[in-house]
Design a protein around this motif. Sequence first.
Motif, PDB file in Angstrom:
ATOM      1  N   GLY A  32       0.839  -1.192   0.000  1.00 52.24           N
ATOM      2  CA  GLY A  32       0.000   0.000   0.000  1.00 52.24           C
ATOM      3  C   GLY A  32       0.870   1.237   0.000  1.00 52.24           C
ATOM      4  N   VAL A  33       0.273   2.356  -0.382  1.00 50.17           N
ATOM      5  CA  VAL A  33       1.020   3.613  -0.437  1.00 50.17           C
ATOM      6  C   VAL A  33       1.394   4.035   0.977  1.00 50.17           C
ATOM      7  N   THR A  43       6.089  -5.085   4.698  1.00 45.08           N
ATOM      8  CA  THR A  43       5.392  -4.053   3.929  1.00 45.08           C
ATOM      9  C   THR A  43       6.240  -3.663   2.726  1.00 45.08           C
ATOM     10  N   GLN A  44       5.550  -3.239   1.677  1.00 50.19           N
ATOM     11  CA  GLN A  44       6.245  -2.655   0.532  1.00 50.19           C
ATOM     12  C   GLN A  44       5.340  -1.618  -0.113  1.00 50.19           C
ATOM     13  N   ASN A  45       5.968  -0.579  -0.662  1.00 53.11           N
ATOM     14  CA  ASN A  45       5.212   0.479  -1.326  1.00 53.11           C
ATOM     15  C   ASN A  45       5.172   0.200  -2.824  1.00 53.11           C
ATOM     16  N   VAL A  66      -3.501  -6.172  -0.061  1.00 56.13           N
ATOM     17  CA  VAL A  66      -3.485  -4.812  -0.598  1.00 56.13           C
ATOM     18  C   VAL A  66      -4.201  -3.900   0.391  1.00 56.13           C
ATOM     19  N   VAL A  67      -3.477  -2.919   0.904  1.00 53.35           N
ATOM     20  CA  VAL A  67      -4.045  -1.954   1.855  1.00 53.35           C
ATOM     21  C   VAL A  67      -4.481  -0.725   1.064  1.00 53.35           C
ATOM     22  N   ASP A  68      -5.774  -0.470   1.045  1.00 53.81           N
ATOM     23  CA  ASP A  68      -6.326   0.606   0.217  1.00 53.81           C
ATOM     24  C   ASP A  68      -6.573   1.861   1.054  1.00 53.81           C
ATOM     25  N   TYR A  69      -6.932   2.954   0.362  1.00 54.95           N
ATOM     26  CA  TYR A  69      -7.233   4.206   1.043  1.00 54.95           C
ATOM     27  C   TYR A  69      -8.470   4.060   1.928  1.00 54.95           C
ATOM     28  N   PRO A  70      -8.545   4.811   3.027  1.00 60.73           N
ATOM     29  CA  PRO A  70      -9.754   4.786   3.864  1.00 60.73           C
ATOM     30  C   PRO A  70     -10.908   5.500   3.170  1.00 60.73           C
ATOM     31  N   THR A  71     -12.129   5.227   3.636  1.00 60.26           N
ATOM     32  CA  THR A  71     -13.281   5.966   3.128  1.00 60.26           C
ATOM     33  C   THR A  71     -13.219   7.402   3.651  1.00 60.26           C
ATOM     34  N   ARG A  72     -14.116   8.256   3.149  1.00 60.33           N
ATOM     35  CA  ARG A  72     -14.112   9.657   3.591  1.00 60.33           C
ATOM     36  C   ARG A  72     -14.411   9.756   5.087  1.00 60.33           C
ATOM     37  N   ASP A  73     -15.402   8.994   5.554  1.00 61.27           N
ATOM     38  CA  ASP A  73     -15.751   9.032   6.974  1.00 61.27           C
ATOM     39  C   ASP A  73     -14.596   8.521   7.831  1.00 61.27           C
ATOM     40  N   GLU A  74     -13.931   7.461   7.367  1.00 60.01           N
ATOM     41  CA  GLU A  74     -12.792   6.932   8.113  1.00 60.01           C
ATOM     42  C   GLU A  74     -11.653   7.945   8.155  1.00 60.01           C
ATOM     43  N   GLU A  75     -11.405   8.596   7.028  1.00 58.52           N
ATOM     44  CA  GLU A  75     -10.331   9.590   6.994  1.00 58.52           C
ATOM     45  C   GLU A  75     -10.657  10.770   7.905  1.00 58.52           C
ATOM     46  N   SER A  76     -11.944  11.131   7.977  1.00 54.19           N
ATOM     47  CA  SER A  76     -12.365  12.199   8.887  1.00 54.19           C
ATOM     48  C   SER A  76     -12.075  11.816  10.335  1.00 54.19           C
TER      49      SER A  76
END
Length: 342
Positions: free
Chosen positions: A58-59, A165-167, A190-200
Amino acid sequence: MVQPPPIESDDDLAAAKRLVAACGNIRSQVGRIVVGQDDVIEQLLIAILARGHCLLEGVPGLAKTLMVKTLAESMDLAFRRIQFTPDLMPGDITGTEIIQEDPQTGHRQFKFERGPVFTQMLLADEINRTPPKTQAALLEAMQEHEVTAAGKTYRLDEPFFVLATQNPIEQEGTYPLPEAQRDRFLFLVVVDYPTRDEESEIVDRTTSTFHSAVEAVVSGEDIIQFQRTVRRVPLPPHVKDWVLDAIRAVRPGDPSAKPWVREMIEWGPGPRASQQLVLAAKARAILHGRTHVTIDDVETLALPVLRHRIVPTFAAEADGITVDDLIKRLIQESKPAPTKVL
């Protein structure tokens, strides 16, 4: 071969319930620190129950390191982290011999100084930033749970897991993992981006005075017992056939391979894929409160088990076809035909 007895007795069922309850407590503890990533946490738990290792991709900034550290704390496991860099040497992982002098006799002798691999949960951070020679230092530890140095073999404490981990986006200064090492990992998660609510929620937690501590809810001995329970989950013959047929179907040289497989896949998964897909499916089944494996368990885990064991052809990559696309096609074409109701 003598198979272990299946989960049938009241004691066995009670052990299975303890496993489910313990994993629920672990998730609760991890949730105190890590926001979201429920699927990733479940796959990490499945890997631990199946006595496997995980490669997380994941990034930067998706809390991969924090997730692993929090898991170790909730399980009361010894935890070490190695930051992989181009100048890291094999001895920096496994340990090295040093000359030690006896202050009374003046006699000098070599003493093995254990490296960070002597732990229970090892985080190999950015594992693809170090040369293959150093990466290979983990191979024996991952497969045999032991380290050989200067002709002596040292056993690692159980349970033992490597979570690496690897980027995926930073290619400069990286060394792709050799196939032999990639195959040692049960999952490529694969670790993906969080949702908007999770990122909040992440922003609120990390920019305020919020603080939470993690409690250890299981021990290493508990984990070992859970691993034994997982191996006793029965595997129905039709599910075993599905696994064998599916794995063999994505080997280009196999007679059962379809034309699209020969066109789009350079190398297919080896026998370790079949073994680990079954073990992971057993762990998922019991984690979901069942004492038998279903085809749904296998289909759900096919992506993380197979995505690092299939090498697409140049033609497939040129057409923008990913390994995940190939696995999804395999799953779709392998689905059992619906039963006709007369």
